[in-house]
Design an enzyme around this catalytic site. Structure first.
Site: not given
Length: 510
Positions: A25, A195
């Protein structure tokens, strides 16, 4: 210093991934001539790794923004393999660095610092609630307002596939409204599991770069609106196409001082975790970003137009000078004083921690881990066990939802033996992978050879050269984290000191 993987090819080009380890991420920011990147740390401690580069290709790990909490009384907390720090955003505004992240069980936090090296403020809870993940702030220079967007984890909230937006105070501490859904991807045909939003202002638009379609199989989307609260129009701007890069998943956009645009994102590679790719980026005539090669990931590409830099990669090797471990290591839970013992020489002197969970490495808090650094490599470490406690053990492991380790154990007869054990994903207790054999002097040199597909071969040298041990072990990830190289020392539950283990000369070679 050995480097099992480097992205810089030395001819003005680079290869992907630029970070071959589990740097999940990623988000990136430029300040002057420097580029900084942070990633998820989940339950590992310290948290929020900080990496630095001057060319977006050669990266080094410089430290962490989130130090472990103060020591508490009682038993140490166990690992939170699927909790902790999820998907951070890194920004620089008002002369300060800012990191926002979501803990799916608690809510959205932020910390900030004037210098990337710290000191960082204590975590501040911006929004409490379960399932609040992937927050990203924006300080809008055009309006002077600040905003925050975040996604939702269905596992905690029952909600997913939507993004919620807030007005935020400029000091990043308070949300100024109740928030509203600014993107509901249930209303976008074919989009699901939206997301990881990253929020930007560009060319008069509010932009959200966000992946959808799932970590393993999805794509990178871009959404834009003239107003922060929408409505947003959307476009797929990076997808696997004809390449072998599945995903490709969330990341961050950065513009160089020379005006070039680049996008860093991750790709999920099973046991290797979430590796980081660098994509060229441009804007088309309609004002939409185009990433990679016409929307498909590149494998080799000319480097950014930036001054040449030395070839670099995050460190792996460690001689543990003075009993201290390098930045590449993290604990699987918040450490306690006494887990390691400082001393005047080299080598990590680890305490054999007494615990009822000594036979399941997945439950131990005092496991020191680092990422698998490349698709193929060999790692070795020396070990000596100084304990008279029957059942005391220490070893070198590949650790995930399943694990395998090789090391030393004090037997009931008082002798130290070389042992090799493993546990399958569904197993609650480890099993022998090989027959035990004597370890003269309580010493051994341990080796794990990792080949393509994260297939791991174990071996040990107890004085007569390296001898293979057990069958090939196929590493597997934890739920959100790649498999890890691990060092540990443990002993059965009881009272009183249980001895120590000395790890020495940790080396990784291609």
């Amino acid at each position: 210093m050995s480097r099992p993987w480097t992205a810089d090819r030395g001819d003005g080009t680079y290869r992907n991934p630029v970070l071959a380890g589990d740097w999940s991420d990623p988000d990136v920011v430029r300040v002057g001539d420097d580029y900084y990147l942070t990633v998820s740390s989940f339950g590992r401690v310290p948290g929020l790794p900080l990496l630095h580069s001057r060319d977006l290709v050669n990266w080094t790990l410089t430290g962490y923004a989130l130090e472990p909490p103060a020591e508490e009384e009682g038993e140490p907390a166990g690992p939170r393999h699927d909790g902790g720090v999820w998907a951070p955003s890194l920004r620089h505004s008002g002369g300060r660095f800012w990191i926002f992240w979501g803990d799916p069980d608690v809510g959205i936090h932020q910390i900030n610092a004037e210098d990337i090296r710290g000191p960082w403020t204590e975590p501040h809870l911006v929004k409490a609630g379960k399932g609040l993940i992937d927050p990203c702030p924006l300080w809008d220079e055009e309006s002077g307002r600040a905003y925050l967007v975040h996604a939702w984890a269905k596992s905690r909230s029952g909600v997913k596939n939507r993004l919620t937006g807030h007005r935020m105070s400029p000091d990043g501490r308070t949300l100024l409204d109740e928030g509203e859904v600014i993107v509901d991807a249930d209303l976008i045909p074919g989009w699901f599991t939206l997301e990881g939003p990253k929020l930007y202002r560009h060319d008069g638009w509010f932009w959200i770069f966000a992946p959808a379609g799932g970590v393993e199989t999805g794509w990178q989307g871009a959404l834009r609106s003239r107003d922060f609260f929408g409505p947003y129009e959307e476009r797929v701007v990076l997808e696997q196409g004809r390449t072998e890069v599945n995903g490709p998943h969330q990341g961050g956009w950065v513009r160089t001082g020379a005006g070039e645009d680049w996008f860093l994102h991750f790709q999920s590679r099973g046991a290797y975790g979430r590796v980081v790719h660098l994509q060229p980026m441009r804007w088309d005539d309609a004002g939409w970003p185009v990433m990679g090669d016409a929307g498909e990931p590149v494998s080799v590409h000319p480097k950014p137009d930036l001054p040449p830099q030395p070839v670099a990669a995050p460190a792996t090797d460690d001689s543990f000078p003075g009993g201290r471990y390098g930045r590449q290591w993290q604990w699987t839970a918040a450490p306690r004083a006494g887990w390691t013992v400082p001393h005047s020489g080299d080598g990590l002197l680890a305490t054999c921690l007494r615990t009822a969970d000594a036979h399941d490495l997945r439950l131990l808090p005092n496991v020191l881990v680092q990422r698998l650094p490349a698709p193929e490599f060999t790692a070795t470490v020396g070990l000596s066990l100084d304990s008279t406690e029957p059942g005391a053990r220490a070893g070198f492991a590949v650790l995930g939802d399943a694990f395998s380790w090789i090391g030393l154990e004090r037997g009931p007869d008082g002798r130290v033996q070389l042992v090799h054990r493993y546990a399958e994903t569904v197993a609650e207790r480890e099993r022998d992978a090989e027959y035990a054999r004597p370890a003269p002097g309580g010493r051994a040199r341990l080796r794990i050879e990792v080949s393509a597909g994260a297939r791991c071969r174990f071996a040990a040298d107890t004085g007569d050269g390296f001898v293979p041990s057990g069958q090939v072990f196929a590493a597997v990830p934890w739920r959100w984290v790649g498999a890890q190289l691990a060092l540990f020392a443990a002993a059965p539950a009881g009272t009183g000191p249980a001895g120590t283990a000395l790890f020495s000369d940790f080396r990784v070679n291609a």
